[in-house]
Write an enzyme that holds these catalytic residues in place. Sequence first.
Site, PDB file in Angstrom:
ATOM      1  N   TRP A 100       0.838  -1.217   0.000  1.00 48.19           N
ATOM      2  CA  TRP A 100       0.000   0.000   0.000  1.00 48.19           C
ATOM      3  C   TRP A 100       0.858   1.246   0.000  1.00 48.19           C
ATOM      4  O   TRP A 100       0.522   2.241  -0.651  1.00 48.19           O
ATOM      5  CB  TRP A 100      -0.987  -0.020   1.166  1.00 48.19           C
ATOM      6  CG  TRP A 100      -1.887  -1.213   1.123  1.00 48.19           C
ATOM      7  CD1 TRP A 100      -2.000  -2.203   2.062  1.00 48.19           C
ATOM      8  CD2 TRP A 100      -2.801  -1.579   0.069  1.00 48.19           C
ATOM      9  NE1 TRP A 100      -2.911  -3.148   1.656  1.00 48.19           N
ATOM     10  CE2 TRP A 100      -3.418  -2.790   0.446  1.00 48.19           C
ATOM     11  CE3 TRP A 100      -3.153  -1.005  -1.162  1.00 48.19           C
ATOM     12  CZ2 TRP A 100      -4.359  -3.432  -0.357  1.00 48.19           C
ATOM     13  CZ3 TRP A 100      -4.098  -1.640  -1.962  1.00 48.19           C
ATOM     14  CH2 TRP A 100      -4.685  -2.838  -1.552  1.00 48.19           C
ATOM     15  N   ASP A 167      -2.090   6.539   6.099  1.00 53.13           N
ATOM     16  CA  ASP A 167      -3.097   5.571   5.659  1.00 53.13           C
ATOM     17  C   ASP A 167      -3.377   4.653   6.848  1.00 53.13           C
ATOM     18  O   ASP A 167      -2.511   3.893   7.268  1.00 53.13           O
ATOM     19  CB  ASP A 167      -2.532   4.771   4.473  1.00 53.13           C
ATOM     20  CG  ASP A 167      -3.460   3.662   3.991  1.00 53.13           C
ATOM     21  OD1 ASP A 167      -4.562   3.502   4.570  1.00 53.13           O
ATOM     22  OD2 ASP A 167      -3.084   2.956   3.031  1.00 53.13           O
ATOM     23  N   LYS A 191     -12.222  -2.375   6.078  1.00 53.77           N
ATOM     24  CA  LYS A 191     -11.405  -3.212   6.953  1.00 53.77           C
ATOM     25  C   LYS A 191     -11.996  -3.200   8.376  1.00 53.77           C
ATOM     26  O   LYS A 191     -12.442  -4.209   8.873  1.00 53.77           O
ATOM     27  CB  LYS A 191      -9.946  -2.757   6.979  1.00 53.77           C
ATOM     28  CG  LYS A 191      -9.309  -2.594   5.596  1.00 53.77           C
ATOM     29  CD  LYS A 191      -8.980  -3.918   4.950  1.00 53.77           C
ATOM     30  CE  LYS A 191      -8.680  -3.859   3.463  1.00 53.77           C
ATOM     31  NZ  LYS A 191      -7.742  -2.852   2.995  1.00 53.77           N
TER      32      LYS A 191
HETATM   33  C1  LIG Z   1      -7.102  -2.323   1.734  1.00 54.45           C
HETATM   34  C2  LIG Z   1      -6.134  -1.238   1.893  1.00 54.45           C
HETATM   35  C3  LIG Z   1      -6.003  -0.213   0.940  1.00 54.45           C
HETATM   36  C4  LIG Z   1      -6.811  -0.169  -0.349  1.00 54.45           C
HETATM   37  O1  LIG Z   1      -8.097   0.188  -0.083  1.00 54.45           O
HETATM   38  P1  LIG Z   1      -9.165   0.409  -1.269  1.00 54.45           P
HETATM   39  O2  LIG Z   1     -10.322   0.945  -0.503  1.00 54.45           O
HETATM   40  O3  LIG Z   1      -9.407  -0.910  -1.904  1.00 54.45           O
HETATM   41  O4  LIG Z   1      -8.595   1.396  -2.208  1.00 54.45           O
HETATM   42  C5  LIG Z   1      -5.093   0.793   1.186  1.00 54.45           C
HETATM   43  N1  LIG Z   1      -4.332   0.795   2.286  1.00 54.45           N
HETATM   44  C6  LIG Z   1      -4.421  -0.174   3.230  1.00 54.45           C
HETATM   45  C7  LIG Z   1      -3.559  -0.108   4.440  1.00 54.45           C
HETATM   46  C8  LIG Z   1      -5.328  -1.218   3.055  1.00 54.45           C
HETATM   47  O5  LIG Z   1      -5.423  -2.177   3.979  1.00 54.45           O
END
Ligand SMILES: *Cc1c(COP(=O)(O)O)cnc(C)c1O
Length: 354
Positions: A100, A167, A191
């Site tokens: 990511w 993030d 998540k």
């Molecule tokens: C799943 C995830 C993403 C991607 O998320 P999307 O909503 O599919 O764009 C980005 N960063 C982390 C840490 C993730 O776990």
Amino acid sequence: MKIHNFSAGPSILPKEVIHQAAEAVKELDNSGLSLIEISHRSSAFISIMDEACALALKLTGLENKGYKSIFVQGGASLQFLMTAYNFLNRKAGYINTGTWSEKAIKEAKLFGEVQELASSKEANYNFIPKGYKIPNDLDYLHLTSNNTIFGTQIKKIPETKVPLVADMSSDIFSRKFDYSKFDCFYAGAQKNMGPAGTTLVIIKEEILNKISNTVPSMLSYKIQAEKDSMFNTPPVFAVYTSMLNMRWVESKGGIEKLGEHNMHKAKLLYGEIDRNSKFVGFTAKEDRSDMNATFNLVNQSDTEAFDGLCNAAGISGLKGHRSVGGYRASMYNALPIESVDVLVECMKSLEKNK
Ligand SMILES: *Cc1c(COP(=O)(O)O)cnc(C)c1O
């Protein structure tokens, strides 16, 4: 049979949240209408959005602290470019802790100079780099608080004077954390917050007001914030269900209480990974994620036997990401400790039976 859902994302939500969301799709609060057939400009939905935004600030301890919360679309992946589009003028720093982060770096490079200040790529991202130098002239430093795929988590926020952007998709609301150290952080809902389709972004108003870049409306934090997440039609179901889940988090004692519970679950599983001669953990011990535990069998010849035990016990979503292999147990807020007990029992059975 009861299913134990260890999926990394989309992932487990509390049963009562799913039940309430399903009821609202049939009929929202005795209105005679479904949640998904009312105007997003109706007072009913505006109060849902307001409550969702307020709860996000309350749970992160940022209420009345000069922060704004918004819900946008495009997933966390769109935030990889939105952060850079809005905040990157000259130069930004990134810590590369996995897939990511790599994707965030790739997007940011479209908008300016990107310095990768540290990386654990050489070790297939099995640890969190520490002790790196952070230049004082960065527009911001970007971190990934929890690396969903590799199973590492930042435990100590680096000290710096430059704005911090993060993030937090896979560990938002999961632990006691000083969110006030961040100037902007974001989390895709699917998540630990709600269904796919919306992303929470929390920004310090001070940095929001300073944005000078010219940004298309849909990608502008300023415009999304000014319009209270209603620049265009928001994903009503995802926001509503996220709001229900945030209510649930609050009812469970907030992130501090849930954080203790999550630590407990993680200790139980990592304890077994370390004790059991059939298994080995993937990541450096001090960087282990409380949300996503990655581990493997010592002998791949045990795969069939272990998978069989897990299937028979109702364990779902345990397969590791292809870039790590082995197993990944995601233990988000809604996963009960009983599910971890069941997994640990399967691990013990494998050891006994062979
Ligand atoms: C799943 C995830 C993403 C991607 O998320 P999307 O909503 O599919 O764009 C980005 N960063 C982390 C840490 C993730 O776990």
